[in-house]
Design an enzyme around this catalytic site. Structure first.
Site, PDB file in Angstrom:
ATOM      1  N   GLY A  80       6.750  16.934  -5.133  1.00 44.55           N
ATOM      2  CA  GLY A  80       8.199  17.416  -4.852  1.00 44.55           C
ATOM      3  C   GLY A  80       8.741  18.425  -5.620  1.00 44.55           C
ATOM      4  O   GLY A  80       9.769  18.904  -5.490  1.00 44.55           O
ATOM      5  N   LYS A 139      -5.235   7.520   2.100  1.00 38.12           N
ATOM      6  CA  LYS A 139      -4.971   8.156   0.995  1.00 38.12           C
ATOM      7  C   LYS A 139      -4.281   7.307  -0.118  1.00 38.12           C
ATOM      8  O   LYS A 139      -3.189   6.608   0.092  1.00 38.12           O
ATOM      9  CB  LYS A 139      -3.946   9.417   1.089  1.00 38.12           C
ATOM     10  N   GLY A 190       3.190  19.142  -5.903  1.00 37.51           N
ATOM     11  CA  GLY A 190       3.404  20.382  -6.945  1.00 37.51           C
ATOM     12  C   GLY A 190       3.485  21.693  -6.107  1.00 37.51           C
ATOM     13  O   GLY A 190       4.114  22.593  -6.847  1.00 37.51           O
TER      14      GLY A 190
END
Length: 324
Positions: free
Chosen positions: A227, A166, A254
């Site tokens: 976050g 990622k 989010g």
């Protein structure tokens, strides 16, 4: 010619028909439903000839969504919930929450874990064994393309040739928004180096499409700042990204609660990656279970097709024949 099957791009001969794909998937004679280019295809039209870049969505008539898998870098996954490993109070809570989530892909911030450090410290890979989970190294904390590429190469060495990563390249410490220009550069280098890149980006359809064109195996637009727990701030951009994509789209960052995860799935996303929403909950294990159910409910709602929104009321029972 290239055809998209449930989000997976495959090559077929020019004379292929829908029935050929149904047979190849072992679904001939089974109860299925098919969309061709987002239009329902009746059973008596399965002999229709396919065209280049056609998009097929094939679903089975089963309950619970348990076998509704998606394909990522050539591998099928039944869980559309991906989870992180940071911010838990201890390793035991980490393991219990991941188990409750049902996730099969678990992301690890290589630069921030204790992997490979003091032998006396608990090893994260003992908790999330690569034999049980697909480990997804990420470049959390990287602010340049160079740092992100180096981190991925270290992760590949650490995990014995692991290719799935990622990618996130951040612009600043306050917002943790992606630096899109640096992300492009890092993605190009990693794809050329043989990595299967899942990439974090903003909710910009143009940026998402360019990252797909670079060769990323999945694009992961943010729902809101990392976050923050604010949920999906721009569902229409996410919807546009999904509609234009030929690779899996997973919301990343989010999400705050199960309804946020459900909304992402209702928009047609292939999955959701989250960490803080689970780890920062008062009961992380229970929240992980709730997220699992939210993902399943949202996916089923998407497959079912919601009713159209109307400005005025519409009686659920007919008014004809009533006595007044």
């Amino acid at each position: 010619m290239k055809i998209s099957i449930n989000g997976d791009i495959r090559d077929y001969s020019d004379d292929s028909v829908v029935a050929d794909i149904v047979d190849e998937m072992g679904l001939t004679g089974k109860r299925i439903a098919i969309e061709l280019n987002k239009e329902i295809l009746p059973h008596d039209q399965y002999k229709i000839k396919l065209q280049v870049n056609d998009q097929l969505e094939i679903v089975q008539a089963i309950g619970g969504g348990q076998n509704d898998s998606f394909t990522l870098a050539g591998q099928d996954f039944s869980s559309r919930l991906l989870v992180g490993t940071g911010k838990y109070k201890d390793m035991e809570e980490t393991a219990r929450a991941i188990e409750a989530s049902g996730a099969e892909i678990v992301t690890v911030a290589i630069r921030r874990t204790n992997i490979g450090q003091n032998a006396d410290e608990p090893n994260l890979l003992d908790v999330i064994s690569p034999d049980k989970y697909t480990i997804l190294p990420n470049t959390a904390g990287c602010f340049t393309a160079d740092d992100a590429v180096r981190t991925c190469r270290l992760a590949r060495e650490l995990l014995g040739g692991h290719k799935l990563v990622k990618l996130e390249v951040l612009a600043d410490q306050k917002t943790l928004f992606p630096d899109v220009a640096e992300t492009y550069s890092a993605a190009e280098l990693l794809v050329k180096d043989g990595f299967d890149v899942m990439v974090y980006t903003n909710d910009d359809p143009i940026a998402a499409k360019r990252l797909e064109d670079i060769g990323c195996v999945a694009v992961m637009p943010l729902a809101a700042p990392i976050g923050s727990g604010l949920g999906i701030r721009n569902p229409y951009n996410i919807l546009t990204i999904v509609e234009n994509a030929n690779v899996p789209i997973l919301v990343d960052a989010g999400v705050g609660t199960a309804s946020d995860a459900a909304l992402a799935m209702e928009l047609g996303c292939d999955g959701v990656l989250m960490n803080t929403a689970i780890a920062a909950a008062k009961n992380p294990v229970l929240m992980a279970s709730a997220m699992k159910k939210g993902i399943q409910a949202g996916r089923e709602a998407y497959l079912a097709g919601r009713m159209p929104k109307k400005r005025f009321a519409s009686a659920s029972s007919p008014l004809d024949g009533l006595f007044f």
